[in-house]
Design a protein around this motif. Sequence first.
Motif, PDB file in Angstrom:
ATOM      1  N   ILE A   1     -37.445  15.978  10.525  1.00  0.00           N
ATOM      2  CA  ILE A   1     -38.079  15.919  11.850  1.00  0.00           C
ATOM      3  C   ILE A   1     -38.872  14.623  12.017  1.00  0.00           C
ATOM      4  N   ILE A   2     -39.689  14.285  11.033  1.00  0.00           N
ATOM      5  CA  ILE A   2     -40.512  13.082  11.134  1.00  0.00           C
ATOM      6  C   ILE A   2     -39.645  11.827  11.061  1.00  0.00           C
ATOM      7  N   LEU A   3     -38.614  11.845  10.242  1.00  0.00           N
ATOM      8  CA  LEU A   3     -37.717  10.690  10.157  1.00  0.00           C
ATOM      9  C   LEU A   3     -36.962  10.484  11.468  1.00  0.00           C
ATOM     10  N   VAL A   4     -36.562  11.562  12.108  1.00  0.00           N
ATOM     11  CA  VAL A   4     -35.916  11.450  13.418  1.00  0.00           C
ATOM     12  C   VAL A   4     -36.908  10.896  14.444  1.00  0.00           C
ATOM     13  N   TYR A   5     -38.147  11.347  14.384  1.00  0.00           N
ATOM     14  CA  TYR A   5     -39.155  10.821  15.317  1.00  0.00           C
ATOM     15  C   TYR A   5     -39.280   9.305  15.174  1.00  0.00           C
ATOM     16  N   TRP A   6     -39.446   8.827  13.940  1.00  0.00           N
ATOM     17  CA  TRP A   6     -39.607   7.385  13.744  1.00  0.00           C
ATOM     18  C   TRP A   6     -38.321   6.627  14.041  1.00  0.00           C
ATOM     19  N   SER A   7     -37.173   7.256  13.835  1.00  0.00           N
ATOM     20  CA  SER A   7     -35.903   6.602  14.176  1.00  0.00           C
ATOM     21  C   SER A   7     -35.741   6.469  15.685  1.00  0.00           C
ATOM     22  N   LEU A   8     -36.298   7.396  16.426  1.00  0.00           N
ATOM     23  CA  LEU A   8     -36.216   7.337  17.880  1.00  0.00           C
ATOM     24  C   LEU A   8     -37.228   6.363  18.485  1.00  0.00           C
ATOM     25  N   PHE A   9     -38.443   6.372  17.962  1.00  0.00           N
ATOM     26  CA  PHE A   9     -39.508   5.644  18.625  1.00  0.00           C
ATOM     27  C   PHE A   9     -39.934   4.357  17.933  1.00  0.00           C
ATOM     28  N   ARG A  10     -39.533   4.129  16.721  1.00  0.00           N
ATOM     29  CA  ARG A  10     -39.761   2.865  16.022  1.00  0.00           C
ATOM     30  C   ARG A  10     -38.528   2.553  15.164  1.00  0.00           C
ATOM     31  N   PRO A  11     -37.364   2.366  15.789  1.00  0.00           N
ATOM     32  CA  PRO A  11     -36.122   2.223  15.014  1.00  0.00           C
ATOM     33  C   PRO A  11     -36.066   0.968  14.151  1.00  0.00           C
ATOM     34  N   GLY A  12     -36.850  -0.047  14.466  1.00  0.00           N
ATOM     35  CA  GLY A  12     -36.793  -1.276  13.691  1.00  0.00           C
ATOM     36  C   GLY A  12     -37.609  -1.253  12.412  1.00  0.00           C
ATOM     37  N   TYR A  13     -38.523  -0.314  12.273  1.00  0.00           N
ATOM     38  CA  TYR A  13     -39.427  -0.317  11.131  1.00  0.00           C
ATOM     39  C   TYR A  13     -38.925   0.508   9.956  1.00  0.00           C
ATOM     40  N   PHE A  14     -38.447   1.698  10.229  1.00  0.00           N
ATOM     41  CA  PHE A  14     -37.983   2.573   9.163  1.00  0.00           C
ATOM     42  C   PHE A  14     -36.574   3.020   9.505  1.00  0.00           C
ATOM     43  N   GLY A  15     -35.666   2.869   8.577  1.00  0.00           N
ATOM     44  CA  GLY A  15     -34.295   3.191   8.882  1.00  0.00           C
ATOM     45  C   GLY A  15     -33.550   3.783   7.706  1.00  0.00           C
ATOM     46  N   PHE A  16     -32.423   3.180   7.401  1.00  0.00           N
ATOM     47  CA  PHE A  16     -31.486   3.764   6.451  1.00  0.00           C
ATOM     48  C   PHE A  16     -32.008   3.758   5.018  1.00  0.00           C
TER      49      PHE A  16
END
Length: 166
Positions: free
Chosen positions: A40-55
């Motif tokens: 859930i938290i990883l999806v949140y950051w992938s949606l709203f800060r995709p450049g900072y935390f990813g694969f």
Amino acid sequence: MESSWSETLLPLGTLIIALLLSILPLPEVIVSFRPDWVAIILVYWSLFRPGYFGFLTAFWLGLALDALYGSLLGQHALALLTVTYIARHFHLRIRVFPIWQMSVTILALLALYEFLLFWADGVAARSVPAVDRWAPVVIGALLWPLVFASMGRLLGAKEREVRNEF
């Protein structure tokens, strides 16, 4: 220096808290209803800060979950990588959804996450009760509006603090 809080430390802190919530001991009655906090938290950051935390973050968090749960190594990493890829690919579309549509999308992403875990468990000949598998999907989708509002408020407060200092 202050901007690093909202750009790096806040997401990293929430991901660590999500890992801790994933292993927090719960009573046997409600342990089956524990949401997939890391997803859930990883999806949140992938949606709203995709450049900072990813694969790479998804991969390492997945390996950490595999080690913490004692599951097949790479099982959670594969599932989190897939969900992160889809969330990052469609982040501009999903971000403009109303909260109820976003919750339905999160339901689909969490269902895909659990299905990939189900598939990996099937390959490893490991059975998991259906309620343990699918209850976290529904609970996670129901908790999404609360997570969305809390994270948005926390992130918004930190960004306002940084703007007020300049």
